[in-house]
Design a protein around this motif. Structure first.
Motif, PDB file in Angstrom:
ATOM      1  N   PHE A  23     -22.149  31.884  26.256  1.00  0.00           N
ATOM      2  CA  PHE A  23     -22.144  31.300  24.884  1.00  0.00           C
ATOM      3  C   PHE A  23     -21.252  30.931  24.080  1.00  0.00           C
ATOM      4  N   LEU A  24     -20.641  32.283  24.012  1.00  0.00           N
ATOM      5  CA  LEU A  24     -19.731  31.914  22.482  1.00  0.00           C
ATOM      6  C   LEU A  24     -18.656  31.144  22.850  1.00  0.00           C
ATOM      7  N   GLY A  25     -18.235  32.169  23.660  1.00  0.00           N
ATOM      8  CA  GLY A  25     -16.775  31.525  24.368  1.00  0.00           C
ATOM      9  C   GLY A  25     -16.796  30.040  24.712  1.00  0.00           C
ATOM     10  N   ALA A  26     -18.050  28.859  24.962  1.00  0.00           N
ATOM     11  CA  ALA A  26     -18.296  27.715  25.512  1.00  0.00           C
ATOM     12  C   ALA A  26     -18.299  27.513  23.899  1.00  0.00           C
ATOM     13  N   GLN A  27     -18.693  27.650  22.416  1.00  0.00           N
ATOM     14  CA  GLN A  27     -18.208  27.053  21.372  1.00  0.00           C
ATOM     15  C   GLN A  27     -17.075  27.694  20.798  1.00  0.00           C
ATOM     16  N   GLY A  28     -16.131  28.322  21.426  1.00  0.00           N
ATOM     17  CA  GLY A  28     -15.297  27.889  20.654  1.00  0.00           C
ATOM     18  C   GLY A  28     -15.264  29.361  19.598  1.00  0.00           C
ATOM     19  N   LEU A  29     -15.999  30.277  20.193  1.00  0.00           N
ATOM     20  CA  LEU A  29     -15.586  31.175  18.787  1.00  0.00           C
ATOM     21  C   LEU A  29     -15.715  32.732  19.756  1.00  0.00           C
ATOM     22  N   GLU A  30     -14.974  33.988  18.957  1.00  0.00           N
ATOM     23  CA  GLU A  30     -14.821  34.781  19.472  1.00  0.00           C
ATOM     24  C   GLU A  30     -15.017  36.146  17.831  1.00  0.00           C
ATOM     25  N   LEU A  31     -15.339  37.227  19.278  1.00  0.00           N
ATOM     26  CA  LEU A  31     -16.303  38.328  18.558  1.00  0.00           C
ATOM     27  C   LEU A  31     -15.602  39.569  18.556  1.00  0.00           C
ATOM     28  N   GLU A  32     -15.555  39.950  17.196  1.00  0.00           N
ATOM     29  CA  GLU A  32     -14.768  40.794  16.367  1.00  0.00           C
ATOM     30  C   GLU A  32     -16.087  42.287  15.989  1.00  0.00           C
ATOM     31  N   LEU A  33     -15.823  43.489  17.051  1.00  0.00           N
ATOM     32  CA  LEU A  33     -16.426  44.568  17.050  1.00  0.00           C
ATOM     33  C   LEU A  33     -15.866  45.107  15.528  1.00  0.00           C
ATOM     34  N   LEU A  43     -14.326  31.346  14.090  1.00  0.00           N
ATOM     35  CA  LEU A  43     -14.412  30.345  14.590  1.00  0.00           C
ATOM     36  C   LEU A  43     -13.072  30.030  13.994  1.00  0.00           C
ATOM     37  N   ARG A  44     -11.613  29.773  15.049  1.00  0.00           N
ATOM     38  CA  ARG A  44     -10.549  29.931  14.579  1.00  0.00           C
ATOM     39  C   ARG A  44     -10.127  28.286  14.660  1.00  0.00           C
ATOM     40  N   SER A  45     -10.451  27.233  15.307  1.00  0.00           N
ATOM     41  CA  SER A  45     -10.640  25.685  14.908  1.00  0.00           C
ATOM     42  C   SER A  45     -11.421  24.774  15.611  1.00  0.00           C
ATOM     43  N   PRO A  46     -12.044  24.911  14.474  1.00  0.00           N
ATOM     44  CA  PRO A  46     -13.651  24.392  15.255  1.00  0.00           C
ATOM     45  C   PRO A  46     -13.075  22.747  15.310  1.00  0.00           C
ATOM     46  N   SER A  47     -13.715  22.166  16.348  1.00  0.00           N
ATOM     47  CA  SER A  47     -14.074  21.119  16.925  1.00  0.00           C
ATOM     48  C   SER A  47     -14.359  19.869  16.336  1.00  0.00           C
ATOM     49  N   ALA A  48     -14.003  18.360  16.314  1.00  0.00           N
ATOM     50  CA  ALA A  48     -14.675  17.971  15.688  1.00  0.00           C
ATOM     51  C   ALA A  48     -16.188  17.683  15.910  1.00  0.00           C
ATOM     52  N   THR A  49     -17.268  18.087  16.897  1.00  0.00           N
ATOM     53  CA  THR A  49     -18.665  18.382  17.363  1.00  0.00           C
ATOM     54  C   THR A  49     -18.977  19.102  16.772  1.00  0.00           C
ATOM     55  N   GLN A  50     -18.287  19.928  16.165  1.00  0.00           N
ATOM     56  CA  GLN A  50     -18.145  21.100  14.729  1.00  0.00           C
ATOM     57  C   GLN A  50     -18.469  20.882  12.979  1.00  0.00           C
ATOM     58  N   ARG A  51     -18.003  19.557  13.221  1.00  0.00           N
ATOM     59  CA  ARG A  51     -17.828  19.185  12.230  1.00  0.00           C
ATOM     60  C   ARG A  51     -18.950  18.325  12.042  1.00  0.00           C
ATOM     61  N   GLY A  52     -18.887  17.826  10.412  1.00  0.00           N
ATOM     62  CA  GLY A  52     -20.214  16.663   9.797  1.00  0.00           C
ATOM     63  C   GLY A  52     -21.305  16.961   8.967  1.00  0.00           C
ATOM     64  N   GLY A  53     -21.460  18.416   8.778  1.00  0.00           N
ATOM     65  CA  GLY A  53     -22.057  19.213   7.785  1.00  0.00           C
ATOM     66  C   GLY A  53     -22.003  17.772   6.671  1.00  0.00           C
ATOM     67  N   GLY A  54     -23.487  17.277   6.286  1.00  0.00           N
ATOM     68  CA  GLY A  54     -23.943  16.889   4.874  1.00  0.00           C
ATOM     69  C   GLY A  54     -23.048  15.553   4.800  1.00  0.00           C
ATOM     70  N   GLY A  55     -22.826  14.694   6.332  1.00  0.00           N
ATOM     71  CA  GLY A  55     -22.099  13.961   6.811  1.00  0.00           C
ATOM     72  C   GLY A  55     -20.902  13.313   6.319  1.00  0.00           C
TER      73      GLY A  55
END
Length: 159
Positions: A23-33, A43-55
């Motif tokens: 799940f994390l990898g599919a979303q482009g997320l990296e975990l650091e303990l 989230l180092r490089s948000p995709s266009a589909t992860q944006r769009g907040g507030g229109g």
């Protein structure tokens, strides 16, 4: 702040149980303990589909922020749980937890090139654990805060 490193058995158990999740990898997320009771989701490089907040195409979507917090706070709780002395007698692969409540306050529009959700344990009980966190943008500004409650399910002893 310098935190003591996690014991090797905690890190090994964590990655063996949760490190292979897709799940994390599919979303482009990296975990650091980040130490006992602390974790960071990047989230180092948000995709266009992860944006769009507030229109706006420039703002990170609130749902993305929510799953970043769920991962960061949940992982922080896992590291704290696995570090408990009684876990040395329990199969860490059988450890489980579930989010009871996740409360998020969106402080400012999350704009930027990368983001980090920081999670830390506030109070770790045997069956219920409380955590909190912040989502920072690439300039270190707080974009959102979160607090949550998790139910911890302890496996039976293996001996």
């Amino acid at each position: 702040m310098n935190l003591p490193p996690l014991p090797a058995h905690v890190v090994d158990a964590f990655w063996e149980r949760w490190g292979g999740g897709t799940f994390l990898g599919a979303q482009g997320l990296e975990l650091e303990l980040a130490g006992e009771g602390r974790a960071i989701i990047h989230l180092r490089s948000p995709s266009a589909t992860q944006r769009g907040g507030g229109g706006s195409d420039a703002v990170l979507n609130g749902g993305v922020i929510a799953y970043m917090f769920d991962g960061a706070l949940g992982s922080a709780i896992t590291t704290a749980s696995l570090a408990r002395p009684e876990m040395r007698e329990i199969d860490p692969l059988a450890y489980a937890q579930s989010t009871i409540n996740l409360d998020i306050t969106y402080v400012r529009a999350a704009t930027g090139a990368h983001f980090a959700a920081h999670g830390k344990v506030v109070n770790a009980g045997r069956n219920v654990t409380f955590a909190e966190g912040e989502l920072l943008d690439d300039q270190g500004r707080v974009c959102a805060t979160a607090k949550g409650i998790w139910r911890v399910f302890w496996p039976r002893r293996t001996t």
